[in-house]
Structure formats: structure tokens, C-alpha cells
Scaffold this active site. Structure first.
Site, PDB file in Angstrom:
ATOM      1  CG  ASP A 123       4.058   0.457   5.951  1.00  0.00           C
ATOM      2  OD1 ASP A 123       3.436   1.488   5.679  1.00  0.00           O
ATOM      3  OD2 ASP A 123       4.904  -0.045   5.188  1.00  0.00           O
ATOM      4  CG  LEU A 124      -2.121  -1.735   9.248  1.00  0.00           C
ATOM      5  CD1 LEU A 124      -3.251  -1.670  10.269  1.00  0.00           C
ATOM      6  CD2 LEU A 124      -2.080  -3.110   8.579  1.00  0.00           C
TER       7      LEU A 124
END
Length: 377
Positions: A230-231
Site C-alpha cells: 500500500d505505497l
């Protein structure tokens, strides 16, 4: 933006502790006196930015932390939260700008606490993490330099985790039906009803069908790793490393939210980063080449991995948009935060398919190729 291993997103019970309860909790569990507190946005957990006052004899001044109260369902998976937290500690020791936990009075990295009273008393896992300085990428005027840096970060982070991170809890990262793992785009079939009947539903169905036919059969050929997962533009903090106002240079100063960690593939991480950086660019279709160049400066993709990139980016758009719509139906009071990506996400996904895979890939790959001759320092 987490959900559980085999659970449906709607089973979440987001914590709803008040500031007074939080202040008492920090004192009781961590032995710290809160002098200042404010809520932070979150998808399905509850987060607070807290400043604590030091007792006499302790270090002078105040320290800042993020109190993370995990939703009741994920709190039932202590091994998973332990793996996420140990990974953060490992990355910090490796030189990555990752938060680390402040230990409880009992010397633990987390504590299971009651959220309310009564017969349906919920239990929430609580951690106090160091507060990281910086500005979210979502709040800066992005440029190609930061896109390249984020691509490089994505590859370096996954490589370090996959090659060096060893802890008994790591086995919990095998999250078979985890809805946010990019391998599980076909699971969106369960939630697509939330879109209603419109052109958006049509495009997501197209993504799902193409994903089943073109990506799923090749998954076994992609190189496996541990993904942060979840960058996104709110989970990466930056600060300026130059005084130039016209062309600021940024460095990553913080990596947040490891709750979507799971075993996946290297190409998943670059696809996720590309998708979220597209949200933050006035020229979204060009972004992928800069992120890809940064990623491949550390870990070049194979031809098969590159060939899946368009559908993997489209798949992440679809995951974000469908699950946000689904969750917003369940929690309308949190709709504004849940629908952040949707403001521009649909436009970008529709544009990708309008331009077509071949043309989009040509832009990405030619941009990335240009870096091989003029790589940033």
C-alpha cells in the site's frame, strides 16, 4: 487499507474511542502522559497523533507518537500484527524511514485492550509508534524526481524484506484470500454490486475478465516476495532536500501503514506505486515510466512481469475503487475519506482503457528506457 484474510470487508468494526479514553489508555498501557492529541484519518483502524510530556528525571521536552488502534477483526490476528510491527523494526534498523514501537509497561510491542463496556465488548490491538516527520506525497506538487525515488524505494523495501527479514510470525503473511493482494483482483466480483449499473461497473468487469485470462495464468512465473502492499500517496512522507522552489528535490522521510503486507510478487509493488502516483500527477499516463525506472534501477522486471503491468495497475485501480464504494455503503460517515481515490481514479482508469494497453506501455517503457542513459544520481 486493510481487510482480513478470508473475511469480507463489511465485517469490520472500526474503533471509536474518544480522546479522554485514548489519553487514559496511553497512561495505563504505556506509562506516558498525553499533553496534546488529535485524530488522524484511517480506512478501518483508528489513529491518533499524540504528544507526551516527560516525567521529571526523564528526558526533557515532549515526544510525538501515533497511537494505532487496530479494528476488532484484525485484532484477532496477533501474529499478523506482530509480523507487520517486526518488519517495521527491521526496516528501521536497515536504514529505511519506518516507525518503531514504543514498548508497553510490560515490555511488549502491542497490547490487546477493551474498547467499550457491555456484553459486546470489543477488543482492539493497540500500538504506540514513533511519529515520522514529513509531508504526504498527496500534499506536494509532484515531479518526475519523486516518482523515480518512490519506484526505487518500492524495489529496495521489498528486496530487503524478502531477502533478510526472518521472524517466526512471517508465515502469517501468507494471506490467501486477502482482498488487497493484487493476485486477488477476481474476488472483486463479490463487491462489484456497490458500483450500481453504469459505465464504471462495465470497465471493472472488463478488467476482471482480462485479469483472469491474461494475468492469473502467468502468476507462477512472477518472482515472489513480501509486499508492503500500500505505497500510496498518503502512506509515503517526503521532505525537500533542496532550496529550489521551481524544481524542488524530495527525499522519502517516512513509510507508513504496513497493515496490507502479504506475500506477493515484486511486480505487484511497482504496479501499486504507479497507480497511486498517477492520482497525484497532472500527466498521469506518463507517471508509470518514471516509477518503473526507479524500480528497475534496483530490480529489473522480466518480460512477463512487464507484460502484466498494465492490467496490474488497472487491477489496483479497480480494487481501490470497488472496495471504497462497498465500504462507503457500510460506513457513510467515513465516505469522504474512503472516496479520496475515486475523485480522480475513475477518470484515470477510463483513460487507460481509452488510450489502450499498447500505447500506455509504449509511453511507460520508452520513458524508463531513457533513464538507462541518464540515470539520476
Amino acid at each position: 487499507m486493510s481487510s482480513g484474510n478470508d473475511r469480507q470487508p463489511q465485517t469490520f468494526t472500526k474503533p471509536a474511542l474518544g480522546e479522554k479514553e485514548v489519553t487514559e489508555l496511553v497512561d495505563r498501557v504505556f506509562g506516558l502522559k498525553v499533553s496534546w492529541i488529535r485524530p488522524l484519518p484511517s480506512y478501518d483502524d483508528q489513529n491518533f497523533h499524540v504528544r507526551v510530556s516527560r516525567n521529571k528525571g526523564a528526558a526533557e521536552g515532549a515526544d510525538e507518537y501515533v497511537l494505532k488502534i487496530t479494528n476488532s477483526e484484525d485484532s484477532q490476528e496477533p501474529d499478523l500484527i506482530e509480523a507487520q510491527t517486526r518488519a517495521m523494526m527491521f526496516l528501521s534498523a536497515e536504514g529505511f524511514p519506518s516507525a518503531t514501537p514504543y514498548l508497553t509497561k510490560d515490555g511488549n510491542i502491542m497490547s490487546l485492550e477493551s474498547g467499550d463496556s457491555g456484553p459486546r465488548n470489543k477488543k482492539y490491538m493497540v500500538r504506540l509508534l514513533t511519529y515520522l516527520p514529513g509531508t504526504p506525497v498527496a500534499k506536494i506538487a509532484t515531479n518526475t524526481q519523486i516518482f523515480y525515488e518512490i519506484g526505487k524505494l518500492a524495489a529496495s523495501l521489498d528486496k530487503a524484506l524478502s531477502e533478510k527479514f526472518h521472524h517466526p510470525s512471517v508465515k502469517s503473511l501468507h494471506r490467501g484470500q486477502f482482498i488487497w493482494n493484487l493476485a486477488n483482483v477476481p474476488l472483486l466480483d463479490r463487491y462489484i454490486y456497490a458500483l450500481g449499473q453504469n459505465k464504471y461497473r462495465d470497465i471493472v468487469q472488463q478488467v476482471i475478465e482480462q485479469f483472469k485470462g491474461k494475468v492469473i495464468p502467468k502468476l507462477s512465473s512472477f518472482r515472489a516476495c513480501i509486499n508492503h502492499g500500500d505505497l500510496n500517496d498518503h502512506n509515503i512522507l517526503v521532505d525537500s532536500s533542496s532550496a529550489s522552489l521551481e524544481n524542488p528535490q524530495y527525499r522519502v522521510s517516512g513509510i507508513l501503514d504496513f497493515s496490507d503486507m502479504s506475500y506477493g510478487c515484486y511486480v505487484f509493488e511497482v504496479a501499486i506505486a504507479i497507480m497511486y502516483m498517477m492520482i497525484e500527477s497532472p500527466d498521469p499516463l506518463s507517471v508509470g515510466g518514471h516509477v518503473l525506472a526507479g524500480f528497475e534501477s534496483v530490480l529489473p522486471l522480466t518480460e512477463e512481469e512487464r507484460g502484466a503491468l498494465f492490467l496490474l495497475v488497472s487491477g489496483r485501480f479497480s480494487q481501490s475503487l470497488v472496495i471504497a464504494a462497498h465500504t462507503a455503503l457500510r460506513y457513510p460517515e467515513n465516505k469522504e475519506y474512503l472516496m479520496i481515490t475515486a475523485k480522480t481514479g475513475w477518470k484515470h482508469l477510463m483513460k487507460m482503457f481509452e488510450v489502450g494497453q499498447e500505447a500506455v506501455e509504449k509511453t511507460w517503457f520508452e520513458t524508463a528506457e531513457a533513464y538507462t542513459n541518464h540515470a539520476p544520481a
